[in-house]
Enzyme design. Sequence first.
Site, PDB file in Angstrom:
ATOM      1  N   GLU A 291     -13.150  32.536  -8.009  1.00 46.64           N
ATOM      2  CA  GLU A 291     -12.839  32.273  -6.594  1.00 46.64           C
ATOM      3  C   GLU A 291     -13.834  32.994  -5.698  1.00 46.64           C
ATOM      4  O   GLU A 291     -14.233  32.480  -4.644  1.00 46.64           O
ATOM      5  CB  GLU A 291     -11.408  32.715  -6.279  1.00 46.64           C
ATOM      6  CG  GLU A 291     -10.371  31.782  -6.899  1.00 46.64           C
ATOM      7  CD  GLU A 291      -8.952  32.317  -6.803  1.00 46.64           C
ATOM      8  OE1 GLU A 291      -8.019  31.527  -6.903  1.00 46.64           O
ATOM      9  OE2 GLU A 291      -8.775  33.544  -6.648  1.00 46.64           O
TER      10      GLU A 291
ATOM     11  N   HIS B  31     -13.083  11.460  -9.634  1.00 48.15           N
ATOM     12  CA  HIS B  31     -12.031  11.490  -8.602  1.00 48.15           C
ATOM     13  C   HIS B  31     -10.894  12.441  -8.973  1.00 48.15           C
ATOM     14  O   HIS B  31      -9.748  12.208  -8.582  1.00 48.15           O
ATOM     15  CB  HIS B  31     -11.436  10.101  -8.355  1.00 48.15           C
ATOM     16  CG  HIS B  31     -12.446   9.028  -8.107  1.00 48.15           C
ATOM     17  ND1 HIS B  31     -12.927   8.720  -6.864  1.00 48.15           N
ATOM     18  CD2 HIS B  31     -13.111   8.214  -8.986  1.00 48.15           C
ATOM     19  CE1 HIS B  31     -13.812   7.744  -6.957  1.00 48.15           C
ATOM     20  NE2 HIS B  31     -13.957   7.424  -8.243  1.00 48.15           N
TER      21      HIS B  31
ATOM     22  N   LYS C 208       1.472  36.247 -12.756  1.00 48.98           N
ATOM     23  CA  LYS C 208       0.195  35.711 -12.313  1.00 48.98           C
ATOM     24  C   LYS C 208      -1.013  36.319 -13.017  1.00 48.98           C
ATOM     25  O   LYS C 208      -1.051  37.501 -13.315  1.00 48.98           O
ATOM     26  CB  LYS C 208       0.022  35.941 -10.797  1.00 48.98           C
ATOM     27  CG  LYS C 208       0.993  35.175  -9.952  1.00 48.98           C
ATOM     28  CD  LYS C 208       0.641  33.703  -9.817  1.00 48.98           C
ATOM     29  CE  LYS C 208      -0.536  33.483  -8.933  1.00 48.98           C
ATOM     30  NZ  LYS C 208      -0.324  33.309  -7.550  1.00 48.98           N
TER      31      LYS C 208
ATOM     32  N   SER D 202      -1.051  39.708  -9.629  1.00 42.97           N
ATOM     33  CA  SER D 202      -0.496  39.708  -8.278  1.00 42.97           C
ATOM     34  C   SER D 202       0.330  40.975  -8.106  1.00 42.97           C
ATOM     35  O   SER D 202       0.968  41.450  -9.045  1.00 42.97           O
ATOM     36  CB  SER D 202       0.382  38.467  -8.106  1.00 42.97           C
ATOM     37  OG  SER D 202       1.379  38.702  -7.148  1.00 42.97           O
TER      38      SER D 202
END
Length: 462
Positions: free
Chosen positions: A290, A156, A283, A277
């Site tokens: 992804e 979970h 970043k 970024s």
Amino acid sequence: MALWGGRFLKKSDNFFKNFNNSLKIDYILIKQDIQSSIAWSKILLESNIIKEYEQKQLETTLNFIFQEIEKNPKKILLSDSEDIHSWVEKKLIYILGDIGKKLHTGRSRNDQVTTDLRLWVKEKINYLKKNLIRLQESLVFLSEKNIESIFPGYTHLQQAQPIIFSHWCLAYFEMIQRDFSRLNDCFKRVNVSPLGSGALSGTGWKINRKKLAHLMGFAKVSNNSLDSVSDRDYVVELLSIASIGMMHLSRFSEDLIFFNSGECNFIELSDQVTSGSSLMPQKKNPDALELIRGKTGHVYGSLLNILVLLKGLPLAYNKDMQEDKKNLFDALETWESCLNMSKIVLSGLKININKCKKSAEKGYTNSTDLADYLVRQGMSFRDSHHLSGKIVLYALSQNKSLSELSLPEFKKFSELFNDNVYKEIDLKNCLDKKISRGGTSKIQILKAIFRSKKQILKNIST
Ligand code: ARG
């Protein structure tokens, strides 16, 4: 000029021609079309349909056409041929004249296209299997390196019980093994030759289909000509396997994206597979993972596409089926590149061992072991479960892990607590207790690594 001009009085509309042509997609079947055409020429000779010198010329010219184009198959795209089958035949006729016109005797593009596609798929399955094995090797390598790395296991998305990081690696090993075995199963059904089925009803020429199949490296011949030219089950099957495979890779990616997040900081991805970024200098984004997660949707889409394409399609060949290849080629290419990307991601992966261990401790992943301890001291599991929950609540309020609680603090909850509780809830001890087959104890992990290595050797030899 198309190969079927005789019955027509008007030339094709230019827009239709472009709309109808599949050369831009199926030109990649050039090798397979040459291979099946050579086999067909041999069988025509055997059946006395063509002469020996004609077969020789056909074979030599087919090989010549292939050698000429092999280095740059994209040159095929300069032609306005309808598809790769027409392109090869036209070339053959251009070079050989009347002899070239004999090759298509008894054959239809309907049995030809599915023969070529099956040959292509067989080769692709072998490439995919190699890529699966490489990823398995990386997972085993990483699991061997991390045999001592304590890691929080989740259910979970809540910390549940401690595991060894190797256990996570080997979980993906198993998933990939199932993908591998699905490919092996599928291969058996792909390895059947439809050639000799003609347009739909078989061929009127007496040809030895078994010999023809063996000439192309197929293990068997298909049984029913109507089915043979209509069957694209193997495309559906392969796209299902690819979808399952991508589902595994997307879960793998999601796990790693999460582990790599600022909040977890359990792992660090290499600079080589992350990007920055354009605005925020701090970043370091997990782009590779992804993208794998994102590309999964594309592969699922291909599966749905072929299922919808075939739904309710009457027998036998219909032009709708020409649309099978684009998605198949794209999806398998995507799967293959994602397997490779996953392997590269693993090769640069760093585990923040201390952070993982601390997090597992602070996440109370040893509370089941605390409950088990009380059971061993004489309490029933239901009561010990309840009491452990209360202790976790207390530890949380004190901002302490379970092992940071003092003995008097434990004793406030039950007189059954003794000094030996600390050994019981020590994370390493919790891990070592998971001795059931497939569990996360070091002994079981070592056995699993041994099994996995043996499996890799077996995979290599199949
Ligand atoms: N290019 C077609 C395909 O990819 C094969 C040609 C079959 N054409 C036909 N008119 N029966 O499916």
